[in-house]
Design a protein around this motif. Structure first.
Motif, short mmCIF file in Angstrom:
data_model
loop_
_atom_site.label_atom_id
_atom_site.label_comp_id
_atom_site.label_asym_id
_atom_site.label_seq_id
_atom_site.Cartn_x
_atom_site.Cartn_y
_atom_site.Cartn_z
N THR A 1 0.84 -1.18 0.00
CA THR A 1 0.00 0.00 0.00
C THR A 1 0.89 1.25 0.00
OG1 THR A 1 -1.72 -1.10 1.27
CG2 THR A 1 -1.70 1.30 1.34
N THR B 1 6.24 2.41 1.26
CA THR B 1 5.21 1.40 1.48
C THR B 1 5.42 0.78 2.85
OG1 THR B 1 6.41 -0.52 0.65
CG2 THR B 1 5.24 0.81 -0.99
N ASP C 1 -2.68 7.06 4.21
CA ASP C 1 -2.93 5.97 3.27
C ASP C 1 -3.11 6.59 1.88
OD1 ASP C 1 -3.92 3.94 1.70
OD2 ASP C 1 -5.39 3.25 3.16
N THR D 1 -3.43 4.88 -1.03
CA THR D 1 -4.00 3.95 -2.01
C THR D 1 -4.82 4.74 -3.03
OG1 THR D 1 -4.20 2.27 -0.29
CG2 THR D 1 -5.50 1.94 -2.29
#
Ligand SMILES: [Zn+2]
Length: 151
Positions: free
Chosen positions: A5, A17, A51, A53
């Protein structure tokens, strides 16, 4: 959280990551305390991260906004989803949440495109969506969020 991720350090902004993070032992107050460690930023040692993503936000003809990994092919009633923005999860969630209308009553907890739910015609709904997208897209601070242009 997947090992690959994409994440961004909240302190030094390093993109990395989960797999890149290093283990740092927590200081123990006494020798009887269990030894614990945190996964931290390999550059600055910060524990917190965003995050990143890649996510996409879309809306339905009703004005309902949803966010996910990919635009759904088709709704149960056959209507198509319209892409409104894409970007890293932390920034997309925050910006869509800040710029969308928060539903009341039966729509409580849902995000809506302003002006679309009450539009009388499909054309009026399209105009309302276009106005909102233009307004969102004109913002300066975007943190990697890209707003769609109205068709
Ligand atoms: Zn860092």
């Amino acid at each position: 959280m997947h090992l690959h991720t994409p994440i961004k350090c909240t302190r030094c902004r390093l993109m990395h990551t989960e797999a890149d993070r290093i283990s740092r032992p927590r200081p123990r107050r006494s020798t009887s305390e269990i030894s614990m460690s945190d996964m931290v930023c390999p550059r600055c040692g910060c524990k917190n991260y965003y995050d990143c993503t890649p996510q996409v936000a879309w809306c339905w003809a009703s004005g309902l906004i949803e966010i996910g990994d990919a635009i759904p092919a088709e709704s149960p009633d056959g209507g198509g989803a319209i892409e409104i923005a894409r970007g890293p999860r932390y920034a997309l969630d925050a910006q869509v949440g800040a710029l969308a209308r928060h539903g009341q009553g039966a729509s409580s907890g849902k995000l809506l495109v302003p002006g679309v739910p009450e539009a009388g015609t499909q054309e009026a709904a399209g105009d309302a969506l276009a106005r909102w997208l233009a307004w969102c897209g004109a913002r300066k601070s975007r943190d990697g969020v890209v707003w769609a242009r109205a068709a």
